[in-house]
Design an enzyme around this catalytic site. Sequence first.
Site, PDB file in Angstrom:
ATOM      1  N   HIS A 195      -7.669  -5.950   0.764  1.00  0.00           N
ATOM      2  CA  HIS A 195      -6.445  -5.141   0.766  1.00  0.00           C
ATOM      3  C   HIS A 195      -5.576  -5.576   1.941  1.00  0.00           C
ATOM      4  CE1 HIS A 195      -3.989  -1.611   0.097  1.00  0.00           C
ATOM      5  NE2 HIS A 195      -4.229  -1.152   1.308  1.00  0.00           N
ATOM      6  N   SER A 201       0.812  -1.203   0.000  1.00  0.00           N
ATOM      7  CA  SER A 201       0.000   0.000   0.000  1.00  0.00           C
ATOM      8  C   SER A 201       0.856   1.267   0.000  1.00  0.00           C
ATOM      9  CB  SER A 201      -0.954  -0.068   1.189  1.00  0.00           C
ATOM     10  OG  SER A 201      -2.112   0.647   0.878  1.00  0.00           O
TER      11      SER A 201
HETATM   12  C1  GTR Z   1      -5.533   4.322   1.791  1.00  0.00           C
HETATM   13  C2  GTR Z   1      -4.981   5.151   0.675  1.00  0.00           C
HETATM   14  C3  GTR Z   1      -4.232   4.296  -0.284  1.00  0.00           C
HETATM   15  C4  GTR Z   1      -3.287   3.331   0.408  1.00  0.00           C
HETATM   16  C5  GTR Z   1      -3.836   2.806   1.724  1.00  0.00           C
HETATM   17  C6  GTR Z   1      -2.824   2.127   2.659  1.00  0.00           C
HETATM   18  O1  GTR Z   1      -6.320   5.024   2.658  1.00  0.00           O
HETATM   19  O2  GTR Z   1      -6.052   5.794   0.047  1.00  0.00           O
HETATM   20  O3  GTR Z   1      -3.551   5.099  -1.234  1.00  0.00           O
HETATM   21  O4  GTR Z   1      -2.056   3.890   0.599  1.00  0.00           O
HETATM   22  O5  GTR Z   1      -4.438   3.778   2.459  1.00  0.00           O
HETATM   23  O6  GTR Z   1      -1.677   2.526   2.756  1.00  0.00           O
HETATM   24  O7  GTR Z   1      -3.245   1.190   3.328  1.00  0.00           O
END
Ligand code: GTR
Length: 421
Positions: free
Chosen positions: A401, A260
């Site tokens: 995610h 991420s």
């Molecule tokens: C989210 C963000 C993403 C990603 C994510 C993370 O809120 O929108 O770009 O970086 O966090 O790091 O888990």
Amino acid sequence: MMSAAWLLLLCSSCLAVRAQDFVANTDEAKVPPYTLPDPLLGKNGEKISTASAWKQQQRPYLFHLFEENVYGRFPQQKLVLRYEVREAATSALNGKAKRKQVRIYFGPQNNAYLDLLMYLPATATAPVPVFTGYNFGGNQTVATDPGIFLSQQWVDARGKGVVNNRATEASRGASASRWPVEEILSHGYGLAVAYYGDIEPDHPEGWKTGIRTTLSDALHIQPAEWGAIGAWAWGLSRIMDYLQQDADVDAKRIAVTGHSRLGKAALWAAAADQRFALIVSNESGEGGAALSKRWYGETVAIINQKFPHWFVPNYKKFNEKTAALPVDQHMLLAMMAPRPLYVASAEGDQWSDPKGEFLAARNAGAVYALFGKTGIEETDMPGLEHPVGKSIRYHYRPGKHDISLYDWQQYLSFADEQWKK
Ligand code: GTR
């Protein structure tokens, strides 16, 4: 003179663009056409057709465009680092590992440092390849191992076992599922991890106590000349400095990984520092492996609004006009060439735009070809759990995610393929 009807039409299409950029689209049918800049089109309109022209001319040119428009300047000033081995255990994780905890000081003062946690295969008789990367909540979240020093830094309040933005004993092993240490060791690789908040706490005011302020003079850079992602990337490069002189480590085989936002940092670090021999982007999304000009999932405007501290202020200029960005993220991925690159997405993470990540990875292939390397030949997005590509690999897996065991298993076998030929 423009007719009123024309003005109205013009205005409503402006509004449509504005709204479109701030709203996250997750309907493939609604993705408008976009044009990707050609990574092989030189500054003066010439076609870059050799690996040497890429290395000497085009790569530095694109790197500079990313510095200027996206991540900010990457400081080149060398610091004299100091390494303090705070702890070393010959037997950890039920005898499977050697553990080492090293504090890397960024200069003569004691106010700027990063704590590295290393696990190395206990049976190793020669220097081992190492996977390195950041964690989100402190080194103690990586394993339940009671020997890991508890982070004393500011940590996100939402983390497990966090009280008043400080880690407690209850945070041990909180992200262990993301770090299959024994699996990594069983491939003969080591792991070297650090907490990204050691470099800069991840909130809009974090720069005030992070290295963008404490090292501003030493690095000859003002805090606003770069962003938090740039600072985290710079920190990864300092971990590389340490690893290069650690006799337990095979410094020619160091992989940098990140999930991420930390995947964004890993990619930028590997663009800036070519000592990283293999690169893994796990669901890095917008500002990472996903195309910015493709309106799907998170957008430049959304990320800049939500995380104003991540990128250079210039990046905000493109909030409502990504078409004007002189670069897109396939060019960032192209800067990994000819090094092996793995890009991974997840079905339950449409926010990161899996297809945009696939397309960026695929489009980076033109640069790999200059080196006689094959990237991804498949033109269509592959099905679930069906990795594709050679020097550039991509997979799309079911689930949310996160970093799963499946993800790590692919990265480890990719490294085996590349390194144990
Ligand atoms: C989210 C963000 C993403 C990603 C994510 C993370 O809120 O929108 O770009 O970086 O966090 O790091 O888990």
